[in-house]
Design a protein around this motif. Structure first.
Motif, PDB file in Angstrom:
ATOM      1  N   MET A   1      -6.554  42.682  56.027  1.00  0.00           N
ATOM      2  CA  MET A   1      -6.702  42.682  57.479  1.00  0.00           C
ATOM      3  C   MET A   1      -5.956  43.879  58.027  1.00  0.00           C
ATOM      4  N   ILE A   2      -6.689  44.808  58.608  1.00  0.00           N
ATOM      5  CA  ILE A   2      -6.144  46.112  58.976  1.00  0.00           C
ATOM      6  C   ILE A   2      -5.090  46.014  60.071  1.00  0.00           C
ATOM      7  N   SER A   3      -5.103  44.937  60.858  1.00  0.00           N
ATOM      8  CA  SER A   3      -4.141  44.810  61.953  1.00  0.00           C
ATOM      9  C   SER A   3      -2.756  44.385  61.483  1.00  0.00           C
ATOM     10  N   GLN A   4      -2.631  43.969  60.210  1.00  0.00           N
ATOM     11  CA  GLN A   4      -1.347  43.538  59.687  1.00  0.00           C
ATOM     12  C   GLN A   4      -0.555  44.728  59.143  1.00  0.00           C
ATOM     13  N   THR A   5       0.782  44.656  59.251  1.00  0.00           N
ATOM     14  CA  THR A   5       1.617  45.703  58.678  1.00  0.00           C
ATOM     15  C   THR A   5       1.418  45.759  57.170  1.00  0.00           C
ATOM     16  N   GLN A   6       1.448  44.617  56.528  1.00  0.00           N
ATOM     17  CA  GLN A   6       1.113  44.494  55.106  1.00  0.00           C
ATOM     18  C   GLN A   6      -0.351  44.071  55.072  1.00  0.00           C
ATOM     19  N   VAL A   7      -1.268  45.036  54.859  1.00  0.00           N
ATOM     20  CA  VAL A   7      -2.681  44.749  55.071  1.00  0.00           C
ATOM     21  C   VAL A   7      -3.223  43.690  54.124  1.00  0.00           C
ATOM     22  N   CYS A   8      -2.668  43.579  52.935  1.00  0.00           N
ATOM     23  CA  CYS A   8      -3.142  42.593  51.965  1.00  0.00           C
ATOM     24  C   CYS A   8      -2.314  41.314  52.051  1.00  0.00           C
ATOM     25  N   GLN A   9      -3.001  40.208  52.126  1.00  0.00           N
ATOM     26  CA  GLN A   9      -2.354  38.899  52.136  1.00  0.00           C
ATOM     27  C   GLN A   9      -3.072  38.001  51.144  1.00  0.00           C
ATOM     28  N   CYS A  10      -2.309  37.183  50.415  1.00  0.00           N
ATOM     29  CA  CYS A  10      -2.938  36.186  49.552  1.00  0.00           C
ATOM     30  C   CYS A  10      -3.535  35.084  50.424  1.00  0.00           C
ATOM     31  N   LEU A  11      -4.666  34.570  50.023  1.00  0.00           N
ATOM     32  CA  LEU A  11      -5.239  33.435  50.734  1.00  0.00           C
ATOM     33  C   LEU A  11      -4.286  32.247  50.667  1.00  0.00           C
TER      34      LEU A  11
END
Length: 573
Positions: A311-321
């Protein structure tokens, strides 16, 4: 009579001078041009083939500062020469000696000093008096003269794209003949030979378009969902072009059409791994970028690994589901997400606590390499089929128009997912029963911290007897200290208890919602490794026996008459 002979002689001299000028200075473009070449006629360097409406022309050109000569098609009325197709990109001609000829077999042949440089191949079709025509669409076609079907071509350049897509050009695959219509980047602006970056359709059960570099996937548009390509919902309803996707037993392809015929637009791929949609702005006499891909960092293929969402709006773009954790926490913390995520709890396809599905909204659906599609069934039947197959990891509608229809199921790890800011699809991902309870609890308005089992085990000295506060019919209560120093009391549900996940869920919901000054506070829960734990705050100003009484009270609240239990608990001060 003498005057007529002089006039004829002057015309021959003028024609010869024009031919010489065209050969020596081809950029002047003052040559007499036709829109077709008949059998055995040929075209030399400096001559032009122009479409009837004057939109495109075909001829010899040299890109940039290169001295090499190529046969190509470009816009006739745009001052900046914009080449849209190249015949001999891989085999340039070193001088102006090239000749393009249509032979009796209905093939175009490009030669240099008698040597073949490039040719078409339509040997499988019946040829009768072939002619070549450059259409106003930019399509160079060979057809039989007098053929009543205007689209019965012996050969067409639209079947062999170069680096650009034009309106009406098919991008995809003919399943009957195996013809693959891909478009390939030039190696550089001065070298139109095919590079190793290209756009291609992968004819999976749920077909997808990819941008590739060699065998490596760079970008995935996402499968067509009836309205748009899953990863790019903003392409629909634009004011420049309309999208048409066709998938049947004969063909799978994408093409675009113009919303307004007066608009000039082209889609180009380059060696940097990007595609650009250009629109010609007459007032500026320049090409303007309308859309480019990748749109953002999250379009990078497989950026977040398996079960990771970008998600590009997050500082850490990758998040685990939800329900997953980084496979390598150390690598994940350093922004290396390629190893992806793993489940917190294993799946259980059979048994009492069976798997289910959690709904994730607004997604670019995963890579469809390993999928199964049935367009005849709906979402509920799709869920049943996926649940009954232990290898099925996710499902959704294959067509999202209206209330949705069709079924697509994913097998194997889910990769290249993106959380879209607008648009996107619902995706139902397989989860163990413990995650289903967490998800239901959250949807019921209960927001609790989820503790890792190992951290609680450490806090209670591995549930030692010295830390036990008491024991009831459904399990034991232990004292513990978290790493931050907070004292806790942990209810550990007994493995032999009759209390299952439903009862456990009810207890969590009830206690979390009950906010009473005389009741102990529930901090969180843990459902891992077949363990069900409730973590309460430890009341330091009360005796342990008083605390045990509080816990027993809470346990009884679920399994006694509520009013009686509430009266008993209310005496605690």
């Amino acid at each position: 009579m003498s005057n007529n002979r002089e006039l004829l002689y002057s015309m021959k001299i003028l024609s010869f001078m024009m031919l010489v000028i065209c050969i020596v200075v081809p950029s002047l473009r003052i040559c007499v041009a036709n829109d077709s070449v008949n059998v055995l006629q040929s075209m030399s360097d400096g001559e032009r083939l122009v479409s009837k409406g004057g939109n495109f022309e075909l001829g010899f050109f040299s890109p940039g500062s290169s001295q090499k000569r190529y046969v190509g098609i470009w816009y006739k009325n745009i001052p900046t020469q914009t080449v849209v197709w190249v015949a001999n990109g891989a085999n340039p001609i070193n001088d102006s000696s090239g000749i393009l000829t249509l032979n009796t077999t209905g093939n175009l042949v490009l030669t240099q000093n008698g040597s073949i440089v490039w040719y078409t191949n339509n040997s499988h079709k019946q040829v009768q008096n072939p002619v070549v025509e450059l259409l106003d669409s930019g399509n160079l076609v060979i057809r039989n003269d007098g053929e009543p079907n205007p689209e019965a071509y012996l050969w067409q350049s639209f079947d062999y794209p170069s680096h650009a897509l034009l309106p009406g050009m098919k991008f995809g695959r003919d399943l009957r003949t195996g013809l693959e219509r891909r478009y390939t980047a030039w190696k550089s602006p001065e070298d139109p030979s095919p590079g190793d970056v290209y756009g291609v359709l992968k004819p999976y059960n749920y077909p997808e378009f990819y941008m590739m570099k060699g065998e490596k996937k760079l970008l995935r548009q996402g499968p067509w969902n009836g309205l748009y390509f899953s990863g790019f919902p903003d392409l629909q309803n634009n004011t420049i072009f309309g999208i048409n996707f066709v998938s049947n037993k004969d063909e799978i392809y994408y093409t675009f059409s113009l919303v307004k015929s007066s608009v000039v637009t082209i889609n180009v791929i380059n060696q940097t791994g990007r595609t650009y949609r250009y629109v010609w702005v007459e007032g500026d006499q320049n090409w303007r970028i309308y859309i480019s891909q990748p749109k953002d960092f999250c379009d990078t293929y497989g950026l977040c690994g398996a079960y990771g969402s970008c998600m590009i709006s997050q500082t850490q773009v990758c998040q685990c589901l939800k329900g997953f954790s980084p496979k390598s926490p150390q690598a994940w913390a350093s922004s290396d997400w390629t190893q992806g995520c793993v489940r917190n709890n294993p799946l259980s396809c059979h048994g009492e606590d069976k798997d289910g599905f959690v709904k994730f909204e607004g997604f670019k659906v995963p890579d469809s390499t390993h999928t199964w599609v049935d367009e005849s069934i709906g979402l509920e039947e799709c869920r049943v089929k996926c649940l009954s197959n232990c290898s099925c990891m996710a499902y959704t509608n294959s067509d999202i128009r209206g209330e949705g229809s069709g079924c697509v199921m994913w097998f194997g790890d889910l990769i290249d997912m993106k959380q879209l800011q607008t648009g996107g699809q619902d995706l139902y991902i397989r989860m163990p029963a413990s995650e289903l309870e967490k998800d239901k609890t959250e949807k019921d308005g209960v927001n609790l911290t989820t503790f890792d089992f190992s951290s609680i085990s450490y806090a209670t000295n591995h549930f030692s007897e010295n830390n036990k506060l008491g024991q009831g019919g459904f399990g034991s209560v232990y004292k513990g200290i978290l790493l931050d120093g907070q004292e806790i009391a942990v209810k550990r549900l007994s493995e032999t208890s009759r209390q299952g996940l439903n009862e456990f869920q009810n207890e969590v919901k009830l206690i979390a919602k009950l906010q009473h000054r005389n009741l102990v506070k529930l901090l969180g829960c843990s459902i891992q490794k077949d363990e069900k734990l409730l973590i309460y705050e430890l009341m330091p100003n009360r005796s342990l026996d008083h605390f045990i009484f509080v816990v027993i009270c809470l346990l009884n609240m679920l399994y006694m008459d509520f009013s009686q239990s509430n009266q008993m608990c209310s005496v605690l001060v």
